[in-house]
Design an enzyme around this catalytic site. Structure first.
Site, PDB file in Angstrom:
ATOM      1  N   HIS A   1       0.755  -1.270   0.003  1.00 18.15           N
ATOM      2  CA  HIS A   1       0.088  -0.150   0.168  1.00 18.15           C
ATOM      3  C   HIS A   1       0.763   1.217   0.087  1.00 18.15           C
ATOM      4  O   HIS A   1       1.933   1.226   0.463  1.00 18.15           O
ATOM      5  CB  HIS A   1      -1.057   0.115   1.266  1.00 18.15           C
ATOM      6  CG  HIS A   1      -0.525  -0.071   2.654  1.00 18.15           C
ATOM      7  ND1 HIS A   1       0.074   1.050   3.356  1.00 18.15           N
ATOM      8  CD2 HIS A   1      -0.104  -1.111   3.457  1.00 18.15           C
ATOM      9  CE1 HIS A   1       0.239   0.746   4.549  1.00 18.15           C
ATOM     10  NE2 HIS A   1       0.311  -0.601   4.558  1.00 18.15           N
TER      11      HIS A   1
ATOM     12  N   ASP B   1       0.161   4.460   1.231  1.00 14.58           N
ATOM     13  CA  ASP B   1      -0.046   5.464   2.364  1.00 14.58           C
ATOM     14  C   ASP B   1       0.517   5.041   3.613  1.00 14.58           C
ATOM     15  O   ASP B   1       0.931   3.805   3.626  1.00 14.58           O
ATOM     16  CB  ASP B   1      -1.574   5.748   2.701  1.00 14.58           C
ATOM     17  CG  ASP B   1      -2.262   4.333   3.193  1.00 14.58           C
ATOM     18  OD1 ASP B   1      -2.163   3.220   2.601  1.00 14.58           O
ATOM     19  OD2 ASP B   1      -2.936   4.392   4.309  1.00 14.58           O
TER      20      ASP B   1
ATOM     21  N   ASP C   1       6.217   0.814   6.882  1.00 20.27           N
ATOM     22  CA  ASP C   1       4.992   0.064   6.521  1.00 20.27           C
ATOM     23  C   ASP C   1       4.144   1.213   5.735  1.00 20.27           C
ATOM     24  O   ASP C   1       3.624   2.150   6.321  1.00 20.27           O
ATOM     25  CB  ASP C   1       4.117   0.090   7.801  1.00 20.27           C
ATOM     26  CG  ASP C   1       2.905  -0.579   7.888  1.00 20.27           C
ATOM     27  OD1 ASP C   1       2.458  -1.058   6.864  1.00 20.27           O
ATOM     28  OD2 ASP C   1       2.260  -0.363   8.757  1.00 20.27           O
TER      29      ASP C   1
ATOM     30  N   GLU D   1      -4.566   2.237   2.968  1.00 16.61           N
ATOM     31  CA  GLU D   1      -4.858   0.857   3.595  1.00 16.61           C
ATOM     32  C   GLU D   1      -5.031   1.227   5.278  1.00 16.61           C
ATOM     33  O   GLU D   1      -5.719   0.364   5.911  1.00 16.61           O
ATOM     34  CB  GLU D   1      -3.590   0.111   3.450  1.00 16.61           C
ATOM     35  CG  GLU D   1      -3.747  -1.608   3.924  1.00 16.61           C
ATOM     36  CD  GLU D   1      -3.177  -1.513   5.452  1.00 16.61           C
ATOM     37  OE1 GLU D   1      -3.144  -2.608   6.222  1.00 16.61           O
ATOM     38  OE2 GLU D   1      -2.649  -0.571   5.943  1.00 16.61           O
ATOM     39  N   GLU D   2      -4.407   2.117   5.569  1.00 19.67           N
ATOM     40  CA  GLU D   2      -4.168   2.447   6.955  1.00 19.67           C
ATOM     41  C   GLU D   2      -5.420   2.815   7.777  1.00 19.67           C
ATOM     42  O   GLU D   2      -5.611   3.073   9.120  1.00 19.67           O
ATOM     43  CB  GLU D   2      -3.226   3.425   7.291  1.00 19.67           C
ATOM     44  CG  GLU D   2      -1.561   2.699   7.093  1.00 19.67           C
ATOM     45  CD  GLU D   2      -1.102   1.744   7.760  1.00 19.67           C
ATOM     46  OE1 GLU D   2      -1.918   1.030   8.795  1.00 19.67           O
ATOM     47  OE2 GLU D   2      -0.287   1.161   7.550  1.00 19.67           O
TER      48      GLU D   2
ATOM     49  N   ASP E   1       3.424  -6.680   3.343  1.00 17.55           N
ATOM     50  CA  ASP E   1       3.014  -5.805   4.257  1.00 17.55           C
ATOM     51  C   ASP E   1       3.070  -6.383   5.463  1.00 17.55           C
ATOM     52  O   ASP E   1       2.335  -6.197   6.405  1.00 17.55           O
ATOM     53  CB  ASP E   1       1.524  -5.272   3.925  1.00 17.55           C
ATOM     54  CG  ASP E   1       1.167  -4.114   4.995  1.00 17.55           C
ATOM     55  OD1 ASP E   1       2.087  -3.456   5.473  1.00 17.55           O
ATOM     56  OD2 ASP E   1       0.035  -4.013   5.131  1.00 17.55           O
TER      57      ASP E   1
ATOM     58  N   HIS F   1       3.887   2.310  13.330  1.00 20.13           N
ATOM     59  CA  HIS F   1       2.770   3.363  13.746  1.00 20.13           C
ATOM     60  C   HIS F   1       3.320   4.082  14.871  1.00 20.13           C
ATOM     61  O   HIS F   1       2.447   4.813  15.409  1.00 20.13           O
ATOM     62  CB  HIS F   1       1.234   2.521  14.168  1.00 20.13           C
ATOM     63  CG  HIS F   1       0.983   1.876  12.934  1.00 20.13           C
ATOM     64  ND1 HIS F   1      -0.263   1.030  12.987  1.00 20.13           N
ATOM     65  CD2 HIS F   1       1.382   1.623  11.617  1.00 20.13           C
ATOM     66  CE1 HIS F   1      -0.688   0.562  11.829  1.00 20.13           C
ATOM     67  NE2 HIS F   1       0.375   0.743  10.930  1.00 20.13           N
TER      68      HIS F   1
END
Length: 489
Positions: A78, A80, A117, A147-148, A171, A461
């Site tokens: 992904h 983003d 990520d 995706e997030e 991922d 994150h």
């Protein structure tokens, strides 16, 4: 960081593209520029591509000589990234590039999330597409958006015409672990109407900072503090000690899929109550530090008061009590463990974001996860009833299915065999309490055989996120060998 600081690190082409991606702001909801970059990449190399209004992009490269009859392989990641930063760091995720730095074996960002990520997945795929020396079957490189924030891009992607029989999702964040199943999820956005009334007092700002945070799936069982829940607990305790205190605003967290690290309150208190308030904040800092001394050792409560009184709109006491009720009683965290795999979380939810302002009222965002569709629905019903009886309303988005474990998987068998050849040990086959887009692709392309893998990325994150350089290199060599052996798959 200048590219020269990582130039020469292997695989050089992968890091070259990772740096280029890091120069493009690409937080969730802001993926047009990075999608256009990938489209320009494809056009410059004469590769077929398809880009949609959701910023998803599919780039196709035909098979190498001798691989024309091999099954088509999808390389997927992904575009983003989660946007998070340390308190006090000035970084505009809408405009500024990620400032990379290298420390030993790791690449990290300066005060922000890194975007490994899932930028490393896109970098891997671009490096493969750019090479004329790597042997491979027909490739469908699929880069999704958002995706997030609920896999919105994958949900919007038109999968008609995709011919892949095998899906390599890039991922995952642990080298040597092949994911073969994941939880489904859905986002809930809550709104609670509030009434306001002018009040007089000294404006005070209380910040809860320094929490460890983490991924709301893979870290949810680790007992880490949720800043939004603690700030609600603090608000209630202070309101019991200081009945004349009023609430001006509050905010906490930045992503529903991240355990919130910071939260803050803006209060209005009588001048004569300032010393008592400051003392109580210190008292609760000590309590919180004691309770979370292992999981959140850097937890702090910061107190800041204006010098003069002000006349400002504040939440009426009855509604402040409703806010406290909601934050003290909301379901959060682990709700059920897997019965088959006792160490795996089955069902959870995370209160990731809250905002309280006069303009917007009170709003909050949750992410519900479960590997059981029935348990997921039961938790959703529980949350919906809780919101309803708290006087609020809600809407949902980003609902995605669980990815069920497939007992027989030729792709997984190939990966495990190549891994044993290259590493001299067995790979781990696992399922995860987090969302992976394989579930949506499995639903959209019947019969596709999928595995998720990737290099070591730590503390995703969070601003502590870091990517192992040596792991990127090993996984690159592994990936190239897997594609090579697809000839006989």
């Amino acid at each position: 960081m200048e590219y020269k600081e990582i130039a020469g690190r292997m695989p050089e082409k992968v890091f070259e593209y990772f740096k280029a991606l890091s120069d493009i702001p690409r937080g969730s909801g802001n993926t047009k520029a990075v999608s256009d970059y990938c489209a320009d990449f494809a056009r410059a190399r004469g590769l077929f591509y398809r880009q949609d209004e959701a910023d998803n992009i599919v780039i196709i490269k035909e098979a190498s000589d001798g691989y024309e009859t091999a099954p088509t392989v999808m390389l997927q990641g992904h575009l983003d990234m989660v946007c998070g930063k340390e308190a006090g760091v000035r970084h505009d995720f809408e405009r500024d590039p990620i400032c990379l730095t290298a420390e030993g074996d790791y690449i990290r960002a300066e005060g922000t999330t890194l975007g490994g990520d899932d930028g490393i997945a896109v970098a891997y795929a671009l490096a493969i597409l750019d090479s004329n020396e790597i042997a491979h079957p027909r490739l469908e490189c699929v880069f999704t958006s958002d995706e997030e924030i609920g896999m919105l891009g994958a949900n919007a992607l038109d999968m008609d015409g995709l011919r892949a029989r095998y899906l390599l999702n890039l991922d995952s964040e642990e080298e040597g672990s092949f994911l073969a199943g994941c939880a489904g999820g859905v986002r809930y956005d809550l709104e609670l109407p509030l009434s306001w009334k002018m009040a007089e007092g000294v404006p005070v700002r209380i910040q809860l900072v320094g929490l460890t945070g983490g991924h709301s799936g893979v870290d949810i069982h680790k007992g880490r503090a949720n800043a939004n829940l603690l700030i609600g607990r603090l608000l209630w305790e202070l309101s019991q000690e200081l009945p004349d205190m009023r609430l001006l605003s509050a905010r906490g967290g930045s992503q529903d899929n991240a355990i919130p690290r910071n939260s803050e309150l803006h209060l209005l208190v009588k001048c004569q109550d300032l010393d008592c308030l400051k003392s109580k904040v210190k008292e609760w800092e000590d309590i919180f530090c004691s309770e979370y001394r292992v999981t959140d050792p850097k937890l702090r409560l910061l107190f800041e008061a204006d010098e003069k009184e002000a006349f400002l709109p504040a939440v009426i006491p009855e509604d402040m009590e409703r806010v406290c009720f909601l934050l003290l009683n909301t379901p959060n965290g682990v709700q059920a463990m897997s019965q088959e795999l006792p160490e795996l979380v089955e069902t959870s939810l995370n209160l990731g974001v809250l905002t309280l302002t006069e303009t917007d009222g009170f709003s909050a965002s949750y992410l519900v996860r479960s590997s059981s569709s029935s348990r997921k629905r039961a938790l959703c019903q529980k949350l919906e009833l809780f919101i309803k009886f708290s006087g609020g309303s809600f809407h949902t988005s980003g609902d995605y299915p669980e990815w069920e474990f497939r007992p027989e998987s030729p792709l997984r068998g190939l990966l495990c065999r190549v891994y044993k050849e290259q590493y001299g040990k067995e790979a781990r086959v696992e399922t995860i309490h987090a969302g992976v887009e394989c579930g949506l692709f499995s639903a959209g392309i019947p019969g596709i055989d999928a595995v998720s893998m990737g290099p070591d990325i730590l503390d995703i994150h969070t601003p502590k996120e870091r990517l192992s350089i040596s792991s990127v290199d090993r996984v690159w060599k592994f990936l190239i060998e897997v594609l090579k052996q697809m000839k006989d798959a």
